[in-house]
Design a protein around this motif. Structure first.
Motif, PDB file in Angstrom:
ATOM      1  N   GLY A  34      -3.331  -7.287 -12.767  1.00 27.53           N
ATOM      2  CA  GLY A  34      -2.755  -8.334 -13.596  1.00 27.53           C
ATOM      3  C   GLY A  34      -1.770  -9.209 -12.846  1.00 27.53           C
ATOM      4  O   GLY A  34      -0.793  -9.700 -13.426  1.00 27.53           O
ATOM      5  N   VAL A  35      -2.016  -9.430 -11.542  1.00 27.74           N
ATOM      6  CA  VAL A  35      -1.153 -10.271 -10.721  1.00 27.74           C
ATOM      7  C   VAL A  35      -2.030 -11.292 -10.003  1.00 27.74           C
ATOM      8  O   VAL A  35      -3.259 -11.290 -10.129  1.00 27.74           O
ATOM      9  CB  VAL A  35      -0.349  -9.434  -9.695  1.00 27.74           C
ATOM     10  N   SER A  36      -1.421 -12.157  -9.205  1.00 29.13           N
ATOM     11  CA  SER A  36      -2.178 -13.159  -8.468  1.00 29.13           C
ATOM     12  C   SER A  36      -2.747 -12.557  -7.187  1.00 29.13           C
ATOM     13  O   SER A  36      -2.239 -11.549  -6.672  1.00 29.13           O
ATOM     14  CB  SER A  36      -1.289 -14.354  -8.126  1.00 29.13           C
ATOM     15  N   VAL A  37      -3.777 -13.199  -6.652  1.00 26.50           N
ATOM     16  CA  VAL A  37      -4.361 -12.760  -5.385  1.00 26.50           C
ATOM     17  C   VAL A  37      -3.336 -12.809  -4.259  1.00 26.50           C
ATOM     18  O   VAL A  37      -3.228 -11.845  -3.473  1.00 26.50           O
ATOM     19  CB  VAL A  37      -5.603 -13.618  -5.043  1.00 26.50           C
ATOM     20  N   PRO A  38      -2.537 -13.904  -4.122  1.00 24.74           N
ATOM     21  CA  PRO A  38      -1.527 -13.916  -3.061  1.00 24.74           C
ATOM     22  C   PRO A  38      -0.539 -12.755  -3.157  1.00 24.74           C
ATOM     23  O   PRO A  38      -0.048 -12.261  -2.137  1.00 24.74           O
ATOM     24  CB  PRO A  38      -0.826 -15.265  -3.245  1.00 24.74           C
ATOM     25  N   THR A  39      -0.238 -12.304  -4.373  1.00 20.26           N
ATOM     26  CA  THR A  39       0.686 -11.183  -4.538  1.00 20.26           C
ATOM     27  C   THR A  39       0.116  -9.914  -3.905  1.00 20.26           C
ATOM     28  O   THR A  39       0.820  -9.169  -3.208  1.00 20.26           O
ATOM     29  CB  THR A  39       0.989 -10.939  -6.025  1.00 20.26           C
ATOM     30  N   VAL A  40      -1.182  -9.671  -4.137  1.00 23.29           N
ATOM     31  CA  VAL A  40      -1.817  -8.492  -3.545  1.00 23.29           C
ATOM     32  C   VAL A  40      -1.872  -8.641  -2.025  1.00 23.29           C
ATOM     33  O   VAL A  40      -1.586  -7.690  -1.288  1.00 23.29           O
ATOM     34  CB  VAL A  40      -3.234  -8.287  -4.116  1.00 23.29           C
ATOM     35  N   GLN A  41      -2.230  -9.820  -1.556  1.00 23.76           N
ATOM     36  CA  GLN A  41      -2.294 -10.044  -0.107  1.00 23.76           C
ATOM     37  C   GLN A  41      -0.939  -9.821   0.554  1.00 23.76           C
ATOM     38  O   GLN A  41      -0.842  -9.170   1.602  1.00 23.76           O
ATOM     39  CB  GLN A  41      -2.792 -11.464   0.170  1.00 23.76           C
ATOM     40  N   ARG A  42       0.120 -10.348  -0.071  1.00 19.93           N
ATOM     41  CA  ARG A  42       1.465 -10.166   0.494  1.00 19.93           C
ATOM     42  C   ARG A  42       1.860  -8.694   0.505  1.00 19.93           C
ATOM     43  O   ARG A  42       2.490  -8.215   1.453  1.00 19.93           O
ATOM     44  CB  ARG A  42       2.484 -10.990  -0.297  1.00 19.93           C
ATOM     45  N   SER A  43       1.483  -7.965  -0.553  1.00 22.32           N
ATOM     46  CA  SER A  43       1.832  -6.550  -0.627  1.00 22.32           C
ATOM     47  C   SER A  43       1.167  -5.755   0.496  1.00 22.32           C
ATOM     48  O   SER A  43       1.802  -4.912   1.146  1.00 22.32           O
ATOM     49  CB  SER A  43       1.420  -5.985  -1.989  1.00 22.32           C
ATOM     50  N   VAL A  44      -0.120  -6.023   0.734  1.00 21.99           N
ATOM     51  CA  VAL A  44      -0.839  -5.298   1.788  1.00 21.99           C
ATOM     52  C   VAL A  44      -0.271  -5.658   3.168  1.00 21.99           C
ATOM     53  O   VAL A  44      -0.059  -4.781   4.015  1.00 21.99           O
ATOM     54  CB  VAL A  44      -2.343  -5.595   1.715  1.00 21.99           C
ATOM     55  N   ARG A  45      -0.007  -6.937   3.394  1.00 24.16           N
ATOM     56  CA  ARG A  45       0.559  -7.347   4.679  1.00 24.16           C
ATOM     57  C   ARG A  45       1.951  -6.759   4.896  1.00 24.16           C
ATOM     58  O   ARG A  45       2.319  -6.359   6.007  1.00 24.16           O
ATOM     59  CB  ARG A  45       0.612  -8.876   4.761  1.00 24.16           C
ATOM     60  N   ALA A  46       2.744  -6.711   3.811  1.00 25.20           N
ATOM     61  CA  ALA A  46       4.084  -6.126   3.929  1.00 25.20           C
ATOM     62  C   ALA A  46       3.994  -4.640   4.261  1.00 25.20           C
ATOM     63  O   ALA A  46       4.806  -4.116   5.045  1.00 25.20           O
ATOM     64  CB  ALA A  46       4.856  -6.330   2.624  1.00 25.20           C
ATOM     65  N   LEU A  47       3.002  -3.962   3.696  1.00 19.47           N
ATOM     66  CA  LEU A  47       2.824  -2.543   3.988  1.00 19.47           C
ATOM     67  C   LEU A  47       2.450  -2.350   5.459  1.00 19.47           C
ATOM     68  O   LEU A  47       2.935  -1.417   6.113  1.00 19.47           O
ATOM     69  CB  LEU A  47       1.745  -1.964   3.074  1.00 19.47           C
ATOM     70  N   GLU A  48       1.617  -3.236   5.991  1.00 18.14           N
ATOM     71  CA  GLU A  48       1.276  -3.165   7.413  1.00 18.14           C
ATOM     72  C   GLU A  48       2.520  -3.326   8.281  1.00 18.14           C
ATOM     73  O   GLU A  48       2.689  -2.617   9.284  1.00 18.14           O
ATOM     74  CB  GLU A  48       0.246  -4.246   7.758  1.00 18.14           C
ATOM     75  N   ARG A  49       3.392  -4.262   7.892  1.00 22.85           N
ATOM     76  CA  ARG A  49       4.618  -4.469   8.688  1.00 22.85           C
ATOM     77  C   ARG A  49       5.527  -3.252   8.612  1.00 22.85           C
ATOM     78  O   ARG A  49       6.129  -2.849   9.616  1.00 22.85           O
ATOM     79  CB  ARG A  49       5.349  -5.721   8.192  1.00 22.85           C
ATOM     80  N   LYS A  50       5.637  -2.659   7.447  1.00 20.65           N
ATOM     81  CA  LYS A  50       6.486  -1.470   7.313  1.00 20.65           C
ATOM     82  C   LYS A  50       5.986  -0.319   8.180  1.00 20.65           C
ATOM     83  O   LYS A  50       6.784   0.417   8.766  1.00 20.65           O
ATOM     84  CB  LYS A  50       6.538  -1.029   5.846  1.00 20.65           C
ATOM     85  N   LEU A  51       4.671  -0.186   8.250  1.00 13.98           N
ATOM     86  CA  LEU A  51       4.096   0.912   9.030  1.00 13.98           C
ATOM     87  C   LEU A  51       3.954   0.567  10.506  1.00 13.98           C
ATOM     88  O   LEU A  51       3.868   1.460  11.355  1.00 13.98           O
ATOM     89  CB  LEU A  51       2.716   1.284   8.464  1.00 13.98           C
ATOM     90  N   GLY A  52       3.881  -0.725  10.787  1.00 15.83           N
ATOM     91  CA  GLY A  52       3.629  -1.139  12.160  1.00 15.83           C
ATOM     92  C   GLY A  52       2.203  -0.861  12.587  1.00 15.83           C
ATOM     93  O   GLY A  52       1.918  -0.691  13.781  1.00 15.83           O
ATOM     94  N   VAL A  53       1.286  -0.829  11.610  1.00 17.11           N
ATOM     95  CA  VAL A  53      -0.119  -0.493  11.864  1.00 17.11           C
ATOM     96  C   VAL A  53      -0.998  -1.435  11.053  1.00 17.11           C
ATOM     97  O   VAL A  53      -0.710  -1.701   9.883  1.00 17.11           O
ATOM     98  CB  VAL A  53      -0.426   0.973  11.454  1.00 17.11           C
ATOM     99  N   GLY A  54      -2.082  -1.948  11.648  1.00 19.24           N
ATOM    100  CA  GLY A  54      -3.036  -2.761  10.907  1.00 19.24           C
ATOM    101  C   GLY A  54      -3.874  -1.893   9.988  1.00 19.24           C
ATOM    102  O   GLY A  54      -4.409  -0.865  10.417  1.00 19.24           O
TER     103      GLY A  54
END
Length: 304
Positions: A34-54
């Motif tokens: 129930g959110v926008s596509v950019p919101t999901v994209q930002r969440s996944v990218r932010a998770l990658e940055r937190k982990l330092g892993v693609g």
């Protein structure tokens, strides 16, 4: 360093990532959340940055999980399941209403076996609630592995090491023909006798399709598939309309289809399938799951 990364990752991060991982599609994940596509994209990218892993990669026009993303999805299921189990167990001990037990099962098992198991379970745990979902055996297993079901009744045994898999019983496969078919009055039939008939089958990749093809192979022929369906009730409706014959599990006898006759298959060592109960065994298993397993095993012995 690893601890710092772990402290940055939240339950919300994992929940959003798991919704995306189910379909590897940002649009579908956004619709489910129930959110926008950019919101999901930002969440996944932010998770990658937190982990330092693609975690994801571009594959042509679509995005797919890297191996690291698949590993995270698998482990995240366990983390979120453990959180839910901890909350449920604490609330149950405090006298709060029981959890919702999510049960996935194949079509034929939803006719009699699974409802009987749940009815007996409810007698001992009257506060328990159920959410049931049915599908092909392969989709039932996928639902369990994604963490969208707590237990699964299926004819495909998961092979993941953290899964508890109990064989419950073995049942015969039957030939389904139209009720007015000349074969319908027989006590048993040989599959070789319908080798030239069109067949109605479940879609490719389903265990029912595999059982049908294997049964025909043992009888010495390759079936000519004229109609495909995505559930056994649809398959039998097509048989009843005269579009072909099919091979179905004996559990379908738990209901009567007025336009279909189901006949034992007479070949030596005739086809059968084994029904399994599966549930995650890593960590603490909720008492309701253990009690369900006990009941299912007993009823399976009685049925087998």
């Amino acid at each position: 360093m690893a601890d710092d990364r772990a402290n940055q990752v939240t339950f919300d991060d994992l929940e959003v990532f798991l919704v995306f991982a189910k379909t590897e599609h940002f649009g579908q994940a956004a619709a489910e959340l129930g959110v926008s596509v950019p919101t999901v994209q930002r969440s996944v990218r932010a998770l990658e940055r937190k982990l330092g892993v693609g975690l994801i990669e571009q594959a042509g026009r679509r995005v797919r999980l890297r191996h690291s993303g698949q590993v995270l999805a698998r482990e995240a299921h366990g983390v979120l399941r453990a959180r839910a189990d901890a909350v449920d167990t604490t609330l149950a001990e405090a006298g709060a209403p029981q959890r919702v037990l999510r049960v996935a099962h194949t079509y034929s098992l939803g006719l009699g076996f699974v409802p009987a198991v749940l009815a007996e379970l409810l007698q001992g745990l009257p506060g328990l609630r159920f959410r049931c979902w049915q599908g092909s055996a392969t989709s039932v297993v996928s639902t369990l592995l994604r963490g969208d079901a707590d237990v699964a009744f299926t004819s495909v045994a998961p092979t993941e090491p953290d899964m508890v898999v109990d064989p419950l019983f073995t049942e015969s496969l039957l030939l389904a023909v139209p009720a007015d078919d000349p074969l319908a009055g027989r006590d048993a039939v040989e599959l070789a006798g319908v080798r030239d008939r069109p067949f109605v089958a479940m879609e490719p990749g389903s265990s029912s399709r595999t059982h049908l093809v294997n049964a025909c192979a043992r009888a010495g022929f390759v079936p000519r598939i004229a109609v495909e369906g995505n559930d056994l009730f649809l398959v039998e409706s097509m048989v009843g309309a005269g579009l072909g014959v099919s091979v179905v599990p004996a559990g379908m006898n738990d209901h009567r289809h007025p336009r279909v006759a189901r006949l034992p298959i007479a070949e030596p060592g005739s086809a059968s399938r084994t029904v399994f109960l599966a549930y995650p065994g890593g960590g603490a298993v909720h008492p309701s799951v253990l009690e369900l397993a006990r009941i299912a095993r007993r009823r399976g012995r009685e049925r087998g």
